[in-house]
Design an enzyme around this catalytic site. Structure first.
Site, PDB file in Angstrom:
ATOM      1  N   LYS A  17      -5.427  -2.691  -2.566  1.00 37.00           N
ATOM      2  CA  LYS A  17      -4.848  -3.976  -2.995  1.00 37.00           C
ATOM      3  C   LYS A  17      -4.123  -4.673  -1.851  1.00 37.00           C
ATOM      4  O   LYS A  17      -4.283  -5.879  -1.654  1.00 37.00           O
ATOM      5  CB  LYS A  17      -3.885  -3.722  -4.153  1.00 37.00           C
ATOM      6  CG  LYS A  17      -2.975  -4.885  -4.488  1.00 37.00           C
ATOM      7  CD  LYS A  17      -2.015  -4.526  -5.600  1.00 37.00           C
ATOM      8  CE  LYS A  17      -1.073  -3.414  -5.198  1.00 37.00           C
ATOM      9  NZ  LYS A  17      -0.135  -3.835  -4.126  1.00 37.00           N
ATOM     10  N   THR A  18      -3.317  -3.930  -1.105  1.00 32.05           N
ATOM     11  CA  THR A  18      -2.549  -4.527  -0.013  1.00 32.05           C
ATOM     12  C   THR A  18      -3.479  -5.124   1.029  1.00 32.05           C
ATOM     13  O   THR A  18      -3.220  -6.210   1.564  1.00 32.05           O
ATOM     14  CB  THR A  18      -1.632  -3.471   0.633  1.00 32.05           C
ATOM     15  OG1 THR A  18      -0.753  -2.952  -0.356  1.00 32.05           O
ATOM     16  CG2 THR A  18      -0.821  -4.068   1.765  1.00 32.05           C
ATOM     17  N   ASP A 208       1.786 -10.577  -5.673  1.00 26.42           N
ATOM     18  CA  ASP A 208       1.450  -9.155  -5.680  1.00 26.42           C
ATOM     19  C   ASP A 208       1.954  -8.507  -6.969  1.00 26.42           C
ATOM     20  O   ASP A 208       2.946  -8.954  -7.547  1.00 26.42           O
ATOM     21  CB  ASP A 208       2.099  -8.486  -4.461  1.00 26.42           C
ATOM     22  CG  ASP A 208       1.684  -7.033  -4.293  1.00 26.42           C
ATOM     23  OD1 ASP A 208       0.610  -6.660  -4.805  1.00 26.42           O
ATOM     24  OD2 ASP A 208       2.426  -6.272  -3.643  1.00 26.42           O
ATOM     25  N   GLU A 209       1.286  -7.438  -7.410  1.00 26.73           N
ATOM     26  CA  GLU A 209       1.691  -6.670  -8.601  1.00 26.73           C
ATOM     27  C   GLU A 209       1.937  -7.596  -9.799  1.00 26.73           C
ATOM     28  O   GLU A 209       2.954  -7.490 -10.500  1.00 26.73           O
ATOM     29  CB  GLU A 209       2.957  -5.838  -8.309  1.00 26.73           C
ATOM     30  CG  GLU A 209       2.818  -4.848  -7.157  1.00 26.73           C
ATOM     31  CD  GLU A 209       2.002  -3.623  -7.518  1.00 26.73           C
ATOM     32  OE1 GLU A 209       1.382  -3.611  -8.602  1.00 26.73           O
ATOM     33  OE2 GLU A 209       1.987  -2.683  -6.708  1.00 26.73           O
ATOM     34  N   GLN A 239      -2.394  -0.628 -15.029  1.00 27.56           N
ATOM     35  CA  GLN A 239      -1.164  -0.027 -14.520  1.00 27.56           C
ATOM     36  C   GLN A 239       0.064  -0.846 -14.918  1.00 27.56           C
ATOM     37  O   GLN A 239       1.102  -0.782 -14.249  1.00 27.56           O
ATOM     38  CB  GLN A 239      -1.239   0.115 -12.994  1.00 27.56           C
ATOM     39  CG  GLN A 239      -2.344   1.047 -12.538  1.00 27.56           C
ATOM     40  CD  GLN A 239      -2.310   1.325 -11.053  1.00 27.56           C
ATOM     41  OE1 GLN A 239      -1.425   2.027 -10.558  1.00 27.56           O
ATOM     42  NE2 GLN A 239      -3.265   0.775 -10.327  1.00 27.56           N
ATOM     43  N   ARG A 586      -2.774   9.348  -9.546  1.00 24.25           N
ATOM     44  CA  ARG A 586      -1.917   9.713  -8.401  1.00 24.25           C
ATOM     45  C   ARG A 586      -2.515  10.883  -7.630  1.00 24.25           C
ATOM     46  O   ARG A 586      -2.130  11.132  -6.488  1.00 24.25           O
ATOM     47  CB  ARG A 586      -0.511  10.127  -8.870  1.00 24.25           C
ATOM     48  CG  ARG A 586       0.321   9.109  -9.649  1.00 24.25           C
ATOM     49  CD  ARG A 586       0.382   7.762  -8.988  1.00 24.25           C
ATOM     50  NE  ARG A 586      -0.670   6.890  -9.529  1.00 24.25           N
ATOM     51  CZ  ARG A 586      -1.103   5.783  -8.951  1.00 24.25           C
ATOM     52  NH1 ARG A 586      -0.620   5.431  -7.774  1.00 24.25           N
ATOM     53  NH2 ARG A 586      -2.042   5.038  -9.497  1.00 24.25           N
TER      54      ARG A 586
END
Length: 638
Positions: A17-18, A208-209, A239, A586
């Protein structure tokens, strides 16, 4: 590269994503967009700095003029030039947490004098009520009714304190963190010329997010992008797990309804986990009706399937995890590459004790160590008094829980107790309530009643859980409701403590065990083993965005995952399923799903547990296939 207009990027777990955001910013600059015309909104300053640093390596330009930071940071920059329009001076002061606490306490003192009784919420609880109302854009009555129903009788007084707090801030030219967002929305909504100016200045808005935004933040983003509509939001609906903080799942899931012409892109290539873990993750989220369907695709080679571990009870669950961690470490895996995840902090209690026994160092990120929590210490001090009626430290901690009993008064009460031949009998007697002045009498009367109940129950079968329940029922639960914003979780902790206490035949043995574990914790904190690191113990919420080579997920049993209390919330089951999905994703190489077959019942007798519905759903989806997406191990009975 996609041209302008609204863009929704659904970035699956571990999909980079980043990288997508930073490359988008770099490409905008390369195609002629000036950095100062780009607004990047993130949830942490660390994330913003990391993205800007990566952009700088990609473009040959000065990116210091790019407006990148948290929502609050960006709001602050705009308000510095325009606060006067809202009745502030532009040199307003931003209050930190301590400043806000002091001002709230002052307002509470002014209003509370009109409120009878000592059960009115403390300042931090009031602050939480006000903040939730702001961030959910609802009134205070809705928050009290939903989250703090036991304070509904004080609603008018709570509203009066809140109104006083808002007035004092305005008079003093103060803004707290919530005000930065509230005032920015008001500024953009009520002053079209200001909105037009910033909409034209920031021709590109990136967020973002986005799945973690609340309604207030989403409205601000919409206002800033309302003219050019060059808005790119990046996030993962699967998420979205922070509704308890005010995050609004509808922001991301309904984005195409608010922007019908938006283009949707899905990042589904996962660079983190093995195919087996991703297959299990994909299956685990399929039952959610409200989602953007996606399938995480692996790039890594095959590994081992997730492993289901039914343990005989919670103690065997803890032993298995500790033993497996030692095996992994002996085989060369660094301890800091291992994490143990759980839905609620109290789920880690038995494991904390077992790891301490095995000498395995650990770091807790979901809070402080279980037995060092204030509410655990408070209740244990009541029990210490029963075991040793001349425990001065325990008495003084207990006395401090009661209204109008400060340090000086507690000292006087202790002098009375210490002079008695039969301390508990004296506390239960008539003279006790007169030993420290009239102001302390109501508190001492309440304490005397609690001690009388404890004395009556001490020595009975299964008495330690009963003693803990007496403390809760005799005023400590109400004390927690007024003092803490997470009373339900703390009550769960005490219930877990009571259940653990059932295996002890005497109060003295129980207290000795707690003392030994606490001292071992302190010694382990002071001595760092060479080159070993520490395993991480953390809640799933705290683990979001992180990754480990090996992940253990505790208490994968119905009622614990999903948490029974969470299922009572609107859309609670789907958010719990998203939590399960976050936990699974994770893990990079190995995933262990652990649950006890029997729970010790917390005073209600042993209860048989079934695996989590989320595991059973995965099994049901694949029941027609011979090859299940997980293996099951039988734990050694020894």
């Amino acid at each position: 590269m996609q041209d302008g207009g609204p863009l929704l990027v659904i970035a699956g777990a571990g999909s980079g994503k980043t990288r997508a955001l930073t490359y988008r910013v770099a490409r905008l600059i390369e195609t002629g967009v000036k950095p100062e015309r780009i607004l990047l909104a993130t949830f942490t300053n660390k994330a913003a700095k990391a993205m800007l640093a990566r952009v700088k390596t990609l473009v040959n330009d000065d990116v210091s003029r790019l407006c990148g930071g948290t929502f609050h940071h960006n709001a602050h920059l705009i308000l510095r030039h325009n606060a006067h329009l809202l009745g502030y001076q532009n040199n307003f002061t931003i209050m930190d947490v301590d400043d806000a606490k002091q001002l709230m306490a002052s307002c509470l003192t002014e209003i509370r004098s009109k409120v009878e009784g000592d059960k009115f919420p403390k300042g931090n609880v009031l602050a939480d009520i006000i903040s939730l109302a702001h961030n959910r854009t609802v009134d205070i009555a809705a928050v009290v009714q939903d989250r703090y129903p036991f304070f509904y009788r004080y609603l008018d007084d709570i509203a009066a304190v809140a109104a006083r707090y808002e007035l004092r801030k305005k008079t003093l030219n103060f803004m707290d963190f919530d005000d930065l967002l509230l005032n920015l929305r008001q500024l953009l909504s009520e002053f079209p010329e200001v909105q037009r100016h910033y909409a034209e200045r920031f021709s590109q808005v990136l967020v973002d997010e986005y799945q973690d935004t609340n309604l207030l933040q989403a409205e601000i983003v919409d206002l800033l992008a309302s003219h050019h509509r060059n808005l790119m939001v990046v996030g993962d609906d699967s998420q979205s797990i922070y509704s308890f903080r005010g995050a609004n799942f509808a922001n991301i899931i309904d984005f195409p309804e608010r922007y019908p012409d938006c283009r949707i892109f899905k990042l589904e290539t996962n660079y983190r986990s093995t195919p087996e873990i991703l297959h299990f993750a994909n299956l685990s989220i399929t039952n959610n009706e409200r989602q953007f369907e996606k399938t995480l695709k692996p790039v890594r080679a095959c590994g081992i399937k997730p492993i289901l571990i039914p343990a005989r009870n919670v103690f065997q669950q803890a032993v298995f995890v500790a033993q497996r961690i030692r095996e992994l470490h002996r085989n060369g895996l660094e301890l800091n590459e291992i994490a143990v995840l759980y839905r609620a902090h109290y789920h880690s209690m038995e494991l904390q004790m077992e790891l301490t026994r095995w000498g395995i160092p650990f770091e807790i990120r979901s809070g402080i160590r279980f037995f060092e929590q204030a509410h655990i210490k408070d209740v244990v001090c009541f029990l210490r008094i029963l075991a040793n009626p001349y425990d001065e430290l325990a008495w003084k901690r207990v006395l401090g829980l009661y209204s109008k009993i400060g340090k000086a008064t507690a000292g006087k009460v202790w002098q009375f107790i210490s002079r008695q031949q039969e301390a508990l009998a004296a506390v239960a007697g008539e003279d006790f309530i007169n030993c420290a002045g009239k102001g302390a009498m109501p508190g001492l009367t309440q304490l005397r009643g609690t001690v009388r109940k404890l004395l009556a129950a001490d020595g009975s079968k299964g008495h330690i859980p009963a003693l803990i329940q007496i403390v809760l029922d005799s005023g400590y639960l109400e004390y927690m409701q007024g003092k803490y914003t997470d009373t339900a979780q703390r009550e769960d902790d005490l219930t877990q403590l009571a259940g653990y206490a059932e295996k002890f035949f005497s109060l003295e043995n129980f207290l000795s065990e707690l003392a030994l574990m606490t001292n071992a914790d302190e010694a382990e904190d002071k001595v760092e083993p060479e080159n070993s690191g520490k395993i991480v113990l953390t809640s799933i919420h705290q683990a979001k965005g992180l990754e480990w080579t090996v992940v253990f997920l505790l208490w994968c049993a119905e009622g614990m995952m999903p948490l029974a209390r969470a299922l009572q919330e609107p859309e609670g089951e789907e958010e719990e399923r998203r939590l399960f999905y976050v936990a699974i994703t994770r893990a990079k190489d190995e995933l262990y799903l652990c649950y006890p077959l029997v729970d010790y019942g917390r005073g209600m007798g042993n209860m048989t547990l079934s695996p989590s519905r989320f595991i059973r759903e995965v099994a049901a989806v694949t029941s027609r296939h011979q090859d299940r997406p997980y293996e099951q191990w039988v734990v050694d009975e020894e």
